[in-house]
Design a protein around this motif. Structure first.
Motif, PDB file in Angstrom:
ATOM      1  N   ASP A 172      34.361 -62.365 -32.493  1.00 29.18           N
ATOM      2  CA  ASP A 172      33.622 -61.885 -31.326  1.00 29.18           C
ATOM      3  C   ASP A 172      34.376 -60.738 -30.630  1.00 29.18           C
ATOM      4  O   ASP A 172      33.805 -59.691 -30.332  1.00 29.18           O
ATOM      5  N   PHE A 173      35.667 -60.939 -30.400  1.00 30.81           N
ATOM      6  CA  PHE A 173      36.470 -59.896 -29.746  1.00 30.81           C
ATOM      7  C   PHE A 173      36.682 -58.691 -30.668  1.00 30.81           C
ATOM      8  O   PHE A 173      36.712 -57.553 -30.202  1.00 30.81           O
ATOM      9  N   THR A 174      36.791 -58.940 -31.982  1.00 35.41           N
ATOM     10  CA  THR A 174      36.929 -57.843 -32.929  1.00 35.41           C
ATOM     11  C   THR A 174      35.698 -56.947 -32.892  1.00 35.41           C
ATOM     12  O   THR A 174      35.811 -55.712 -32.902  1.00 35.41           O
ATOM     13  N   GLU A 175      34.529 -57.566 -32.821  1.00 36.40           N
ATOM     14  CA  GLU A 175      33.276 -56.795 -32.751  1.00 36.40           C
ATOM     15  C   GLU A 175      33.178 -56.031 -31.428  1.00 36.40           C
ATOM     16  O   GLU A 175      32.777 -54.866 -31.409  1.00 36.40           O
ATOM     17  N   LYS A 176      33.554 -56.666 -30.332  1.00 40.60           N
ATOM     18  CA  LYS A 176      33.528 -55.991 -29.031  1.00 40.60           C
ATOM     19  C   LYS A 176      34.494 -54.810 -29.018  1.00 40.60           C
ATOM     20  O   LYS A 176      34.219 -53.771 -28.408  1.00 40.60           O
ATOM     21  N   LEU A 177      35.634 -54.967 -29.684  1.00 42.63           N
ATOM     22  CA  LEU A 177      36.615 -53.889 -29.752  1.00 42.63           C
ATOM     23  C   LEU A 177      36.048 -52.681 -30.503  1.00 42.63           C
ATOM     24  O   LEU A 177      36.276 -51.544 -30.126  1.00 42.63           O
ATOM     25  N   LYS A 178      35.277 -52.942 -31.575  1.00 45.58           N
ATOM     26  CA  LYS A 178      34.660 -51.845 -32.322  1.00 45.58           C
ATOM     27  C   LYS A 178      33.684 -51.063 -31.447  1.00 45.58           C
ATOM     28  O   LYS A 178      33.500 -49.865 -31.636  1.00 45.58           O
ATOM     29  N   GLN A 179      33.055 -51.740 -30.488  1.00 45.92           N
ATOM     30  CA  GLN A 179      32.077 -51.101 -29.607  1.00 45.92           C
ATOM     31  C   GLN A 179      32.735 -50.333 -28.448  1.00 45.92           C
ATOM     32  O   GLN A 179      32.093 -49.490 -27.826  1.00 45.92           O
ATOM     33  N   ALA A 180      33.991 -50.642 -28.168  1.00 45.94           N
ATOM     34  CA  ALA A 180      34.691 -49.995 -27.038  1.00 45.94           C
ATOM     35  C   ALA A 180      34.862 -48.501 -27.312  1.00 45.94           C
ATOM     36  O   ALA A 180      35.332 -48.108 -28.371  1.00 45.94           O
ATOM     37  N   LYS A 181      34.479 -47.694 -26.345  1.00 47.26           N
ATOM     38  CA  LYS A 181      34.530 -46.236 -26.503  1.00 47.26           C
ATOM     39  C   LYS A 181      35.660 -45.582 -25.699  1.00 47.26           C
ATOM     40  O   LYS A 181      35.955 -44.419 -25.894  1.00 47.26           O
ATOM     41  N   SER A 182      36.265 -46.317 -24.798  1.00 45.37           N
ATOM     42  CA  SER A 182      37.308 -45.724 -23.956  1.00 45.37           C
ATOM     43  C   SER A 182      38.445 -46.724 -23.752  1.00 45.37           C
ATOM     44  O   SER A 182      38.299 -47.922 -24.006  1.00 45.37           O
ATOM     45  N   GLU A 183      39.557 -46.197 -23.271  1.00 45.60           N
ATOM     46  CA  GLU A 183      40.699 -47.059 -22.961  1.00 45.60           C
ATOM     47  C   GLU A 183      40.333 -48.030 -21.844  1.00 45.60           C
ATOM     48  O   GLU A 183      40.760 -49.183 -21.850  1.00 45.60           O
ATOM     49  N   LYS A 184      39.502 -47.571 -20.915  1.00 43.67           N
ATOM     50  CA  LYS A 184      39.066 -48.425 -19.804  1.00 43.67           C
ATOM     51  C   LYS A 184      38.279 -49.634 -20.320  1.00 43.67           C
ATOM     52  O   LYS A 184      38.473 -50.761 -19.854  1.00 43.67           O
ATOM     53  N   GLU A 185      37.427 -49.427 -21.310  1.00 45.61           N
ATOM     54  CA  GLU A 185      36.669 -50.540 -21.897  1.00 45.61           C
ATOM     55  C   GLU A 185      37.604 -51.499 -22.631  1.00 45.61           C
ATOM     56  O   GLU A 185      37.377 -52.711 -22.629  1.00 45.61           O
ATOM     57  N   CYS A 186      38.634 -50.969 -23.261  1.00 46.75           N
ATOM     58  CA  CYS A 186      39.624 -51.832 -23.932  1.00 46.75           C
ATOM     59  C   CYS A 186      40.378 -52.680 -22.915  1.00 46.75           C
ATOM     60  O   CYS A 186      40.678 -53.844 -23.168  1.00 46.75           O
ATOM     61  N   ILE A 187      40.677 -52.096 -21.772  1.00 49.21           N
ATOM     62  CA  ILE A 187      41.369 -52.839 -20.715  1.00 49.21           C
ATOM     63  C   ILE A 187      40.485 -53.971 -20.203  1.00 49.21           C
ATOM     64  O   ILE A 187      40.951 -55.092 -19.991  1.00 49.21           O
ATOM     65  N   GLN A 188      39.187 -53.710 -20.043  1.00 54.82           N
ATOM     66  CA  GLN A 188      38.251 -54.763 -19.615  1.00 54.82           C
ATOM     67  C   GLN A 188      38.188 -55.877 -20.653  1.00 54.82           C
ATOM     68  O   GLN A 188      38.143 -57.058 -20.309  1.00 54.82           O
ATOM     69  N   LEU A 189      38.222 -55.509 -21.924  1.00 58.43           N
ATOM     70  CA  LEU A 189      38.226 -56.491 -23.000  1.00 58.43           C
ATOM     71  C   LEU A 189      39.512 -57.318 -22.985  1.00 58.43           C
ATOM     72  O   LEU A 189      39.486 -58.538 -23.181  1.00 58.43           O
ATOM     73  N   LEU A 190      40.617 -56.666 -22.700  1.00 58.28           N
ATOM     74  CA  LEU A 190      41.899 -57.364 -22.611  1.00 58.28           C
ATOM     75  C   LEU A 190      41.911 -58.336 -21.427  1.00 58.28           C
ATOM     76  O   LEU A 190      42.483 -59.420 -21.522  1.00 58.28           O
ATOM     77  N   GLN A 191      41.250 -57.968 -20.335  1.00 59.95           N
ATOM     78  CA  GLN A 191      41.123 -58.883 -19.203  1.00 59.95           C
ATOM     79  C   GLN A 191      40.370 -60.150 -19.616  1.00 59.95           C
ATOM     80  O   GLN A 191      40.747 -61.264 -19.224  1.00 59.95           O
ATOM     81  N   LEU A 192      39.305 -59.988 -20.382  1.00 59.38           N
ATOM     82  CA  LEU A 192      38.545 -61.148 -20.885  1.00 59.38           C
ATOM     83  C   LEU A 192      39.420 -62.014 -21.790  1.00 59.38           C
ATOM     84  O   LEU A 192      39.375 -63.238 -21.716  1.00 59.38           O
ATOM     85  N   TRP A 193      40.198 -61.371 -22.639  1.00 60.77           N
ATOM     86  CA  TRP A 193      41.104 -62.087 -23.533  1.00 60.77           C
ATOM     87  C   TRP A 193      42.143 -62.874 -22.723  1.00 60.77           C
ATOM     88  O   TRP A 193      42.439 -64.027 -23.026  1.00 60.77           O
TER      89      TRP A 193
END
Length: 198
Positions: A172-193
């Motif tokens: 699930d997180f791997t797929e969300k990471l593929k969709q991330a377009k910016s560093e800011k989106e990656c940071i939001q994903l890391l917050q969820l993690w």
């Protein structure tokens, strides 16, 4: 006599103009040295990539030239700095911390990308004579300051690389990471993690 006055006038104008140009490359800064807990206020000389009037992270790669309120300058080695905050030409804040305060490796000054309860993400800079360009080194660090993953990239490489290993066992997180377009989106994903880790 007229020529002498004219040349003297040009000399004074040039000196005044060059001094003003030099002052434009200094940005307000607050910093704390490792040897003391005092916060020092000064101006740091910018080392720009293309122009010295636009802020660049290159300012914190080597010794920093500081100017106090009296206009006196001094050089401050990076290894002596615990913390520095620089206000750029747009009044945006850039903060850097001694890596040894954030994780168990001395890598000079690092920028905080994300600090959470269980996981942290930092960016360091390396400008070795062995590499033709500045390397950005991203560190994923656990709550005990241990480095989980270290990833080196250039300014134009895919910043998601440093998170791929972290999410490798979670589709699930791997797929969300593929969709991330910016560093800011990656940071939001890391917050969820980080929240998922509890």
């Amino acid at each position: 006599m007229k020529k002498l006055i004219f040349l003297l006038g040009i000399f004074c104008f040039t000196l005044l103009f060059s001094q003003e140009k030099e002052n434009k490359r200094y940005f307000p800064a607050e910093y704390v040295l490792k040897t003391s807990g005092d916060t020092l206020k000064a101006k740091v000389r910018n080392t720009g990539l293309y122009t010295n009037t636009k802020y660049s992270f290159a300012t914190i790669l080597f010794k920093m030239k500081m100017m106090d309120e009296k206009g006196e300058t001094s050089w401050v080695p990076i290894k002596d700095v615990r913390y520095i905050k620089i206000l750029d030409e747009n009044q945006d804040k850039h903060e850097y911390f001694a890596s040894t305060d954030k994780f168990l490796k001395d890598k000079g000054l690092v920028e905080v990308l994300y600090e959470g309860k269980n996981i942290n993400w930092y960016k360091a800079f390396n400008n070795s004579i062995q590499t033709p360009r500045v390397q950005f080194i991203k560190y994923l660090v656990d709550k005990d300051k241990n480095i989980l993953y270290e990833y080196k990239d250039g300014p134009y490489d895919d910043f998601r690389q440093s998170l791929k290993k972290l999410f490798k066992n979670d589709p699930d997180f791997t797929e969300k990471l593929k969709q991330a377009k910016s560093e800011k989106e990656c940071i939001q994903l890391l917050q969820l993690w980080d929240t998922k880790l509890g």
